[in-house]
Design an enzyme around this catalytic site. Structure first.
Site, PDB file in Angstrom:
ATOM      1  N   GLU A  97       0.799  -1.258  -0.108  1.00  0.00           N
ATOM      2  CA  GLU A  97      -0.044   0.108   0.216  1.00  0.00           C
ATOM      3  C   GLU A  97       0.854   1.339   0.012  1.00  0.00           C
ATOM      4  OE1 GLU A  97      -2.650   1.498  -0.171  1.00  0.00           O
ATOM      5  OE2 GLU A  97      -4.413   0.410   0.412  1.00  0.00           O
ATOM      6  N   ASP A  98       0.420   2.197  -0.648  1.00  0.00           N
ATOM      7  CA  ASP A  98       0.904   3.714  -0.260  1.00  0.00           C
ATOM      8  C   ASP A  98       0.954   4.103   0.996  1.00  0.00           C
ATOM      9  OD1 ASP A  98      -1.994   4.002  -0.699  1.00  0.00           O
ATOM     10  OD2 ASP A  98      -1.604   5.243  -2.370  1.00  0.00           O
ATOM     11  N   ASP A 101      -4.382   5.036   6.531  1.00  0.00           N
ATOM     12  CA  ASP A 101      -4.912   6.122   7.252  1.00  0.00           C
ATOM     13  C   ASP A 101      -5.896   5.754   7.983  1.00  0.00           C
ATOM     14  OD1 ASP A 101      -5.405   8.984   7.468  1.00  0.00           O
ATOM     15  OD2 ASP A 101      -7.118   8.892   5.843  1.00  0.00           O
ATOM     16  N   PHE A 150      -2.439  15.961   4.788  1.00  0.00           N
ATOM     17  CA  PHE A 150      -2.782  15.168   3.632  1.00  0.00           C
ATOM     18  C   PHE A 150      -1.345  15.407   2.674  1.00  0.00           C
ATOM     19  CE2 PHE A 150      -4.517  14.805  -0.526  1.00  0.00           C
ATOM     20  CZ  PHE A 150      -5.176  13.777  -0.326  1.00  0.00           C
ATOM     21  N   ARG A 163       0.926  12.252  -8.360  1.00  0.00           N
ATOM     22  CA  ARG A 163       1.331  10.770  -7.949  1.00  0.00           C
ATOM     23  C   ARG A 163       2.756  10.979  -8.593  1.00  0.00           C
ATOM     24  NH1 ARG A 163      -3.138   7.767  -7.033  1.00  0.00           N
ATOM     25  NH2 ARG A 163      -5.051   7.805  -7.883  1.00  0.00           N
TER      26      ARG A 163
HETATM   27  P1  IMP Z   1      -7.885   4.421   4.629  1.00  0.00           P
HETATM   28  O1  IMP Z   1      -8.914   3.265   3.942  1.00  0.00           O
HETATM   29  O2  IMP Z   1      -8.450   5.345   5.282  1.00  0.00           O
HETATM   30  O3  IMP Z   1      -6.748   3.744   5.290  1.00  0.00           O
HETATM   31  O4  IMP Z   1      -7.253   5.199   3.278  1.00  0.00           O
HETATM   32  C1  IMP Z   1      -6.647   4.438   2.411  1.00  0.00           C
HETATM   33  C2  IMP Z   1      -6.485   5.333   1.007  1.00  0.00           C
HETATM   34  O5  IMP Z   1      -6.718   6.580   1.268  1.00  0.00           O
HETATM   35  C3  IMP Z   1      -5.074   5.122   0.634  1.00  0.00           C
HETATM   36  O6  IMP Z   1      -4.689   4.475   0.132  1.00  0.00           O
HETATM   37  C4  IMP Z   1      -4.920   6.583  -0.324  1.00  0.00           C
HETATM   38  O7  IMP Z   1      -5.547   6.287  -1.635  1.00  0.00           O
HETATM   39  C5  IMP Z   1      -6.008   7.550   0.484  1.00  0.00           C
HETATM   40  N1  IMP Z   1      -5.080   8.604   1.379  1.00  0.00           N
HETATM   41  C6  IMP Z   1      -5.175   8.429   2.672  1.00  0.00           C
HETATM   42  N2  IMP Z   1      -4.599   9.488   3.119  1.00  0.00           N
HETATM   43  C7  IMP Z   1      -4.020  10.239   2.229  1.00  0.00           C
HETATM   44  C8  IMP Z   1      -3.178  11.332   1.731  1.00  0.00           C
HETATM   45  O8  IMP Z   1      -2.590  11.972   2.723  1.00  0.00           O
HETATM   46  N3  IMP Z   1      -2.861  11.625   0.805  1.00  0.00           N
HETATM   47  C9  IMP Z   1      -3.382  10.838  -0.500  1.00  0.00           C
HETATM   48  N4  IMP Z   1      -4.166  10.001  -0.306  1.00  0.00           N
HETATM   49  C10 IMP Z   1      -4.532   9.503   0.702  1.00  0.00           C
HETATM   50 MG    MG Z   2      -4.219   3.566  -1.926  1.00  0.00          MG
END
Ligand code: IMP
Ligand code: MG
Length: 172
Positions: A97-98, A101, A150, A163
């Site tokens: 994963e990138d 969050d 963010f 990206r």
């Molecule tokens: P989660 O389900 O809240 O953990 O979010 C996961 C996805 O939200 C990541 O794979 C990203 O695509 C997006 N995301 C969460 N935080 C950021 C950020 O700071 N910048 C850009 N994308 C984010």
């Molecule tokens: Mg993602």
């Protein structure tokens, strides 16, 4: 309109960290084969760099899920846009994963993939925002823990832009 981006983690730091993760993962899976699951689109950049730094046999597959619209806040809903091509039954799976969050996306993915009977599942993420966690997920390999900001770059987008930045930045 272009936004101003402040560098949070430089290209050199990111590259160095991914090489370290590659060494550690290669050691942990010594004698085994690893099946990388890249979470599109953001995970592409780390998946490519990480895989080049693995010394064990590697296969890879791609999955696309969406949890966010064009918003900066998680909706808590996860939709599969593209499923895996291949079975993961009996495989040592590493989800790449990138960023993690809220953890909602990953929680959903882990439960789904576990039902397909892999031998093991671990998680690797370039970035982790622990303060924002809402779902219970154990992350095995983390590049950097970052504060609740963010960020963009190295696969991460804001409205599908940035990206391609080779570093991690925060939008001013
Ligand atoms: P989660 O389900 O809240 O953990 O979010 C996961 C996805 O939200 C990541 O794979 C990203 O695509 C997006 N995301 C969460 N935080 C950021 C950020 O700071 N910048 C850009 N994308 C984010
Ligand atoms: Mg993602």
């Amino acid at each position: 309109m272009e936004s101003k981006i402040n560098v949070l983690i430089s290209e050199e730091e990111v590259d160095k960290k991914i090489r370290e993760l590659g060494r550690q993962i290669s050691r942990d899976y010594a004698g085994k084969e690893l099946h990388l699951i890249c979470v599109l689109k953001g995970g592409v950049f780390i998946t490519c760099e990480l895989s080049k730094n693995l010394t064990i046999p590697v296969s890879m597959d791609f999955m696309s899920v969406s949890s966010y619209g064009e918003e900066q806040v998680s909706s808590g809903m996860v939709k599969i846009i593209k499923d895996l091509d291949d079975s993961i039954e009996g495989k040592e799976v590493l989800i790449v994963e990138d960023i993690i969050d809220s953890g909602n996306t990953l929680r959903y993915l882990i439960d789904l993939l576990n039902s397909r009977k892999p031998r093991s599942i671990r998680i690797c993420t370039l970035l982790d925002k622990p303060e924002r966690r809402r779902a219970d997920v154990a992350v095995d390999y983390v590049g950097f823990q970052i504060p609740d900001k963010f960020v963009v770059g190295y696969g991460l987008d804001y409205k599908q832009k940035y990206r391609n930045l080779p570093y991690i930045g925060a939008i001013e």
